[in-house]
Design a protein around this motif. Structure first.
Motif, PDB file in Angstrom:
ATOM      1  N   UNK A  38       0.851  -1.186   0.000  1.00 23.18           N
ATOM      2  CA  UNK A  38       0.000   0.000   0.000  1.00 23.18           C
ATOM      3  C   UNK A  38       0.888   1.237   0.000  1.00 23.18           C
ATOM      4  N   UNK A  39       0.490   2.206  -0.792  1.00 24.48           N
ATOM      5  CA  UNK A  39       1.253   3.450  -0.896  1.00 24.48           C
ATOM      6  C   UNK A  39       0.364   4.608  -0.465  1.00 24.48           C
ATOM      7  N   UNK A  40       0.939   5.504   0.284  1.00 26.60           N
ATOM      8  CA  UNK A  40       0.218   6.730   0.628  1.00 26.60           C
ATOM      9  C   UNK A  40       1.193   7.902   0.512  1.00 26.60           C
ATOM     10  N   UNK A  41       0.658   9.043   0.170  1.00 24.87           N
ATOM     11  CA  UNK A  41       1.485  10.246   0.089  1.00 24.87           C
ATOM     12  C   UNK A  41       0.866  11.320   0.973  1.00 24.87           C
ATOM     13  N   UNK A  42       1.713  12.174   1.469  1.00 23.47           N
ATOM     14  CA  UNK A  42       1.247  13.275   2.310  1.00 23.47           C
ATOM     15  C   UNK A  42       2.244  14.423   2.201  1.00 23.47           C
ATOM     16  N   UNK A  43       1.765  15.605   2.579  1.00 22.96           N
ATOM     17  CA  UNK A  43       2.608  16.800   2.558  1.00 22.96           C
ATOM     18  C   UNK A  43       2.986  17.129   4.003  1.00 22.96           C
ATOM     19  N   UNK A  44       4.248  17.320   4.223  1.00 28.79           N
ATOM     20  CA  UNK A  44       4.752  17.741   5.536  1.00 28.79           C
ATOM     21  C   UNK A  44       5.934  18.663   5.294  1.00 28.79           C
ATOM     22  N   UNK A  45       5.969  19.771   6.009  1.00 28.84           N
ATOM     23  CA  UNK A  45       7.045  20.754   5.849  1.00 28.84           C
ATOM     24  C   UNK A  45       7.227  21.153   4.391  1.00 28.84           C
ATOM     25  N   UNK A  46       6.100  21.363   3.705  1.00 29.85           N
ATOM     26  CA  UNK A  46       6.109  21.772   2.296  1.00 29.85           C
ATOM     27  C   UNK A  46       6.805  20.763   1.382  1.00 29.85           C
TER      28      UNK A  46
END
Length: 157
Positions: free
Chosen positions: A35-43
């Motif tokens: 499973x793959x997930x992406x997220x934004x953190x610290x731009x």
């Protein structure tokens, strides 16, 4: 770390299907779910990968095999063979010589061995059975059929 193009890279361990089956102590098939997930953190855009191994145990016993729950299917061949002949006989069935990974597995195999009729007719004790390790490459240095030391396999007694 960064690769040659400057992108971030992560090193992972790659294992063969057979060594994965051995480590999971199964003779069944294994479904690998990623499973793959992406997220934004610290731009920054980040990606996480999660891997799950699902053991799919066969529902019916292969002919002549005994299921040891949590460990897999085992068969003791009663025809006297050399180590190489025994290895090839197992491979012809889509199996391999047993490689012990724990005291629990050793105890289970002793139980299967103890229930079997004498391999050598007339013997008052059961003859020896070949396992999935040998010292054919270096006398006195035992390695499994996967090239691991007995310690790496998890059981060295």
């Amino acid at each position: 770390s960064r690769n040659a193009t400057g992108h971030r890279s992560v090193k992972t361990n790659v294992v063969t299907y057979e060594s994965l089956r051995q480590k999971l102590k199964t003779s069944g098939n294994i479904r690998i779910e990623v499973q793959q997930s992406t997220y934004i953190a610290d731009n920054r855009r980040n990606m996480e990968l999660s891997t799950t191994f699902v053991v799919l145990e066969p529902q019916e016993s292969p002919p002549g095999y005994e299921l040891v729950p949590g460990m897999g299917w085992y068969r003791l061949h009663l025809t006297p063979l050399t180590w190489d002949e025994a290895r090839l006989a197992c491979e012809a069935e889509g199996a391999h010589l047993a490689v012990l990974n724990s005291q629990e597995e050793a105890t289970a195999l002793k139980g299967i061995f103890g229930k079997a009729p004498a391999i050598i007719p007339g013997a008052t004790w059961n003859a020896l059975a070949f396992m999935g390790f040998s010292d054919t490459a270096v006398e006195g240095t035992f390695v499994t059929i996967y090239g691991e030391s007995l310690q790496e396999a998890g059981y060295a007694n």
